[in-house]
Design a protein around this motif. Sequence first.
Motif, mmCIF file in Angstrom:
data_model
loop_
_atom_site.group_PDB
_atom_site.id
_atom_site.type_symbol
_atom_site.label_atom_id
_atom_site.label_comp_id
_atom_site.label_asym_id
_atom_site.label_seq_id
_atom_site.Cartn_x
_atom_site.Cartn_y
_atom_site.Cartn_z
ATOM 1 N N GLU A 267 0.849 -1.193 0.000
ATOM 2 C CA GLU A 267 0.000 0.000 0.000
ATOM 3 C C GLU A 267 0.881 1.237 0.000
ATOM 4 O O GLU A 267 1.869 1.316 0.736
ATOM 5 C CB GLU A 267 -0.891 -0.003 1.248
ATOM 6 C CG GLU A 267 -1.885 1.123 1.255
ATOM 7 C CD GLU A 267 -2.834 1.056 2.440
ATOM 8 O OE1 GLU A 267 -3.291 2.133 2.859
ATOM 9 O OE2 GLU A 267 -3.104 -0.045 2.933
ATOM 10 N N LEU A 268 0.528 2.191 -0.833
ATOM 11 C CA LEU A 268 1.246 3.461 -0.895
ATOM 12 C C LEU A 268 0.263 4.578 -0.571
ATOM 13 O O LEU A 268 -0.920 4.480 -0.879
ATOM 14 C CB LEU A 268 1.839 3.675 -2.291
ATOM 15 C CG LEU A 268 2.847 2.627 -2.764
ATOM 16 C CD1 LEU A 268 3.262 2.906 -4.204
ATOM 17 C CD2 LEU A 268 4.061 2.590 -1.857
ATOM 18 N N THR A 269 0.766 5.634 0.046
ATOM 19 C CA THR A 269 -0.099 6.753 0.408
ATOM 20 C C THR A 269 0.511 8.064 -0.070
ATOM 21 O O THR A 269 1.726 8.181 -0.235
ATOM 22 C CB THR A 269 -0.315 6.829 1.936
ATOM 23 O OG1 THR A 269 0.955 6.953 2.577
ATOM 24 C CG2 THR A 269 -1.023 5.593 2.455
ATOM 25 N N VAL A 270 -0.349 9.032 -0.266
ATOM 26 C CA VAL A 270 0.103 10.366 -0.651
ATOM 27 C C VAL A 270 0.611 11.073 0.596
ATOM 28 O O VAL A 270 -0.024 11.053 1.650
ATOM 29 C CB VAL A 270 -1.038 11.171 -1.311
ATOM 30 C CG1 VAL A 270 -0.587 12.598 -1.608
ATOM 31 C CG2 VAL A 270 -1.497 10.488 -2.596
ATOM 32 N N ASN A 271 1.775 11.686 0.479
ATOM 33 C CA ASN A 271 2.415 12.434 1.559
ATOM 34 C C ASN A 271 2.343 13.917 1.182
ATOM 35 O O ASN A 271 2.857 14.319 0.144
ATOM 36 C CB ASN A 271 3.867 11.962 1.690
ATOM 37 C CG ASN A 271 4.674 12.751 2.683
ATOM 38 O OD1 ASN A 271 4.327 13.859 3.073
ATOM 39 N ND2 ASN A 271 5.793 12.185 3.083
ATOM 40 N N ASN A 272 1.720 14.716 2.038
ATOM 41 C CA ASN A 272 1.593 16.148 1.782
ATOM 42 C C ASN A 272 2.486 16.985 2.690
ATOM 43 O O ASN A 272 2.218 18.161 2.918
ATOM 44 C CB ASN A 272 0.128 16.576 1.941
ATOM 45 C CG ASN A 272 -0.730 16.077 0.810
ATOM 46 O OD1 ASN A 272 -0.479 16.395 -0.348
ATOM 47 N ND2 ASN A 272 -1.730 15.272 1.120
#
Length: 126
Positions: free
Chosen positions: A32-37
């Motif tokens: 799983e990959l997530t967006v990093n802001n």
Amino acid sequence: MAHPEHQLVWAEIPVTDLEAAKAFYASVLQTELTVNNDGPNPMVDLPTAEPMKGISAHLYPGKPAPSGIGPTVHLAAPAELATVADRVVEAGGKVLSPAIEIPVGAFIYTEDPDGNSVGWFRYKDA
């Protein structure tokens, strides 16, 4: 003059559609990959065993070089190269070479859906 432990410290992979690229790399890496802001632009970090210590890469909204023009980023293959090649194709990328053997392992050349050149490397002992 002392040389650094590693020449490569980070790689940025420009993509035209961050969500689509996130899905492609998550499929190939089987994670799983997530967006990093946290930075000035949204990005998707590619995972390492020790975040903030490992040499890694991230995806970011940008303009990829035309196919065959940009640099090649080599990533650690998360499985046997034949399996990785199948995942690349199933996720919408292209496999550009058969496995290329070198003394310490083997790699394949691929393109992600944006045309970025991505090598997938696997050590012999992996």
